[in-house]
Design a protein around this motif. Structure first.
Motif, short mmCIF file in Angstrom:
data_model
loop_
_atom_site.label_atom_id
_atom_site.label_comp_id
_atom_site.label_asym_id
_atom_site.label_seq_id
_atom_site.Cartn_x
_atom_site.Cartn_y
_atom_site.Cartn_z
N ALA A 165 7.19 -7.54 -17.39
CA ALA A 165 6.57 -8.79 -16.94
C ALA A 165 6.65 -8.92 -15.42
O ALA A 165 5.66 -9.26 -14.76
CB ALA A 165 7.25 -9.98 -17.60
N ILE A 166 7.81 -8.65 -14.85
CA ILE A 166 7.99 -8.81 -13.40
C ILE A 166 7.22 -7.76 -12.62
O ILE A 166 6.51 -8.07 -11.66
CB ILE A 166 9.49 -8.77 -13.03
CG1 ILE A 166 10.22 -9.96 -13.65
CG2 ILE A 166 9.66 -8.78 -11.51
CD1 ILE A 166 11.71 -9.96 -13.41
N THR A 167 7.32 -6.49 -13.03
CA THR A 167 6.60 -5.44 -12.30
C THR A 167 5.09 -5.63 -12.42
O THR A 167 4.35 -5.36 -11.47
CB THR A 167 6.99 -4.05 -12.82
OG1 THR A 167 6.80 -3.99 -14.25
CG2 THR A 167 8.44 -3.74 -12.50
N GLY A 168 4.63 -6.11 -13.59
CA GLY A 168 3.20 -6.39 -13.73
C GLY A 168 2.75 -7.54 -12.86
O GLY A 168 1.70 -7.48 -12.22
N ALA A 169 3.58 -8.59 -12.79
CA ALA A 169 3.22 -9.75 -11.97
C ALA A 169 3.20 -9.39 -10.49
O ALA A 169 2.43 -9.97 -9.71
CB ALA A 169 4.21 -10.88 -12.22
N MET A 170 4.03 -8.43 -10.08
CA MET A 170 4.07 -8.02 -8.68
C MET A 170 2.75 -7.44 -8.20
O MET A 170 2.48 -7.40 -7.00
CB MET A 170 5.19 -7.00 -8.46
CG MET A 170 6.58 -7.59 -8.52
SD MET A 170 6.88 -8.76 -7.19
CE MET A 170 8.56 -9.27 -7.57
N THR A 171 1.93 -6.98 -9.15
CA THR A 171 0.61 -6.46 -8.78
C THR A 171 -0.20 -7.51 -8.04
O THR A 171 -1.02 -7.19 -7.16
CB THR A 171 -0.15 -6.01 -10.05
OG1 THR A 171 0.68 -5.11 -10.79
CG2 THR A 171 -1.44 -5.30 -9.70
N CYS A 172 0.03 -8.77 -8.37
CA CYS A 172 -0.70 -9.86 -7.73
C CYS A 172 -0.39 -9.97 -6.24
O CYS A 172 -1.19 -10.53 -5.47
CB CYS A 172 -0.37 -11.20 -8.39
SG CYS A 172 -0.72 -11.26 -10.15
N LEU A 173 0.77 -9.47 -5.81
CA LEU A 173 1.14 -9.58 -4.41
C LEU A 173 0.32 -8.65 -3.53
O LEU A 173 0.24 -8.85 -2.32
CB LEU A 173 2.63 -9.28 -4.22
CG LEU A 173 3.62 -10.27 -4.83
CD1 LEU A 173 5.05 -9.81 -4.55
CD2 LEU A 173 3.40 -11.66 -4.27
N GLY A 174 -0.26 -7.60 -4.14
CA GLY A 174 -1.01 -6.63 -3.36
C GLY A 174 -2.11 -7.24 -2.51
O GLY A 174 -2.16 -7.03 -1.29
N PRO A 175 -3.03 -8.02 -3.11
CA PRO A 175 -4.10 -8.62 -2.31
C PRO A 175 -3.58 -9.54 -1.21
O PRO A 175 -4.10 -9.53 -0.08
CB PRO A 175 -4.91 -9.40 -3.34
CG PRO A 175 -4.64 -8.72 -4.63
CD PRO A 175 -3.22 -8.26 -4.55
#
Length: 547
Positions: A165-175
């Motif tokens: 859940a956390i590593t997947g949510a971190m994808t949002c930080l990319g943009p």
């Protein structure tokens, strides 16, 4: 209706790390933080590069095809090496491979940031991105192995869910992170990985106990021949798909590459069915539910991995937005993805994979179809009205998010007689190969229709079909400002008239990509119908019967 009966399995699976004693909660939390920093670094990187593609392209003087190869090199390298890395982590020890992968990813990031702007830029960037992909392939199975090994049996499922859940949510930080870093230099999007890698390495070294190989006696070797065959087969398939529209599908090199891919896949299948410890245990695929979950992951990856790239270019070029506004625009897709992921996991826990795939297919197909309709409407006077486009992005993201995590979980649950390193490697191979396949197919599709619409709009001004194709390939991942540089010799009044046509042309090309994604999403429905109602899933030494 689904009921579950749990009983002890007579012949337990070779569970990885089962011999490692659980450690206290505080120390395990610190270990998880280190693993999350390392793996999140790879997830953030995948989206940050897509958003910053225009800056990288203009900084190195690349074409749209070149920047697509830079995006694809990472996923293709990861897909080709995941089978090796799953076995390597089981054989050499998870801590050792986790450290090696984090270091290699950091070195790849450093090399990306140092690539000079000259005739070797594309080759060096592809090589550096491949290093990142290999580092990522080493990290993921090792991280799963570490978590599983040192978690108490009653805490494993919760720890794994929290990690994903956390590593997947971190994808949002990319943009968001990319829009901030790009103000200084495109090189910073790679350099930012260096302190993260150092932090992760320090935590892994200090917190994780010394590990030992977990592979069973008698299997202390890696099937290098099988791994090489399947890796080369994937590369030989992706290259002609991405280059076919450029050099011509009848070109002998394209035909030869497709033929080589087929031969290599057949050689791999024959070889791995006749060796004692193959790189991929093909008998795993004798389980239909496992196969369907893997196919669903492949289809989802074909859509999910490239969507960040196309949404980024659409916002920068077609909507003429800033990098920051484009990054916020992309978050609508992630919003739907994350919220729906929670709902999909709950439905999967109650009723299994069949209804998850069915609902995901209907939602995703609806969302991407609406995206296609609204994205291509710039020529109808709607360039500033993105409300409907944003809502359709939320729906599309919800469709993919609804099945993304359940398909991975279901595949792992149903893999019989394989370690978690192997199963994770197979799952991630399908995911990364799907992403590379999606970029290879959808990138040329977008450029093709972009060029057609440019010629249609500007043909009356003397722009030939070949010139339109060259323009599309040059500015196909750029901003409106970059597009205007292609017409610098024209009077300002002429440029002011042409640029809306260019933006509308790219919007039309993007709409074809979104429509293709909608059609691909419909494949979830027949997969759901094929998914058996009755089956047996085996997980962590327990048999669970589903009805």
């Amino acid at each position: 209706m689904q009921t579950r009966e749990v009983k002890r399995q007579e012949d337990p699976l070779p569970v990885i790390g089962a011999s490692q004693p659980p450690i206290n909660h505080k120390k395990l939390s610190l270990i998880m933080i280190g693993l999350i920093v390392a793996v999140s670094m790879t997830n953030i990187d995948s989206t940050i590069v897509s958003l910053s593609s225009q800056a990288v392209q203009s900084g190195l003087g690349l074409t749209a095809s070149g920047i697509q190869w830079i995006v694809n090199a990472y996923m293709l390298a990861a897909a080709a090496t995941f089978p090796f890395c799953g076995h390597l982590s089981d054989l050499a020890g998870y801590k050792r491979i986790m450290l090696s992968g984090t270091f290699l990813f950091g070195m790849g990031s450093l090399c990306c940031g140092l690539v000079p702007a000259n005739s070797l830029s594309l080759m060096l960037m592809i090589f550096s991105r491949a290093l990142q992909g290999i580092g990522s392939a080493m990290m993921f199975p090792a991280a799963i192995g570490i978590l599983f090994s040192y978690s108490a049996e009653n805490k494993r499922a919760g720890n794994m869910a929290l990690f994903f859940a956390i590593t997947g949510a971190m994808t949002c930080l990319g943009p968001i992170l990319g829009s901030w870093l790009i103000q200084y230099s495109w090189r910073d999007i790679f350099f930012i990985n260096l302190p993260l890698a150092l932090v992760a390495i320090a935590m892994i070294v200090s917190m994780i106990p010394k590990d030992s190989p977990t592979t069973e006696p008698g299997s202390q070797h890696i099937d290098w021949a099988g791994g090489l065959a399947v890796g080369l087969a994937m590369i030989a398939l992706i290259v002609p798909i991405q280059q076919g529209s450029t050099v011509g599908w009848s070109d002998w090199r394209i035909i030869a590459s497709f033929g080589a891919s087929l031969v290599l896949f057949l050689v791999f299948g024959f070889w791995d069915s006749h060796v004692d410890n193959p790189i991929i245990k093909l008998r795993i695929f004798r389980n239909p539910p496992f196969d369907i979950s893997q196919l669903a992951m492949l289809v989802a990856a074909v859509i999910f991995q490239p969507i960040m790239y196309f949404l980024s270019v659409y916002g920068l070029l077609a909507l003429n937005r800033s990098t920051l506004m484009t990054s916020l625009f992309i978050l609508y897709f992630f919003l739907g993805f994350l919220v729906s992921a929670l709902l999909g996991a709950q439905l999967f826990n109650r009723h299994g994979m069949k209804p998850v795939l069915l609902i995901a297919g209907l939602i995703a197909a609806t969302g991407f179809s609406l995206m296609s309709l609204t994205a291509g409407s710039l020529d109808k006077g709607l360039p500033s009205n993105t409300v409907w486009l944003s809502l359709s992005m939320v729906v599309a993201g919800a469709g993919i998010g609804f099945m993304f995590s359940p398909s991975s979980t279901d595949a792992v649950n149903r893999a019989i007689n394989a370690s978690y390193g192997e199963v994770t490697a197979i799952n991630q191979t399908f995911k990364n190969f799907g992403g590379a396949l999606g970029m290879a197919m959808l990138g040329p599709l977008c450029t093709h229709y972009f060029a057609l619409d440019i010629h249609k709009a500007l043909g009356k001004y003397g722009v030939s079909a070949s010139r339109a194709q060259a323009i599309a390939d040059t500015i196909g991942s750029g901003t409106s400002a970059g597009a205007q540089s292609q017409f610098a010799s024209m009077p300002q009044s002429m440029r002011n008239m042409i640029m809306p046509l260019i933006r509308a042309s790219y919007a039309s090309g993007s709409s074809k990509v979104f429509l293709a994604m909608g059609c691909l999403s419909l494949l979830f429905i027949p997969l759901a119908l094929l998914y058996p109602r009755k089956g047996k899933q085996i997980f962590a030494g327990k048999t669970i019967k589903n009805q």
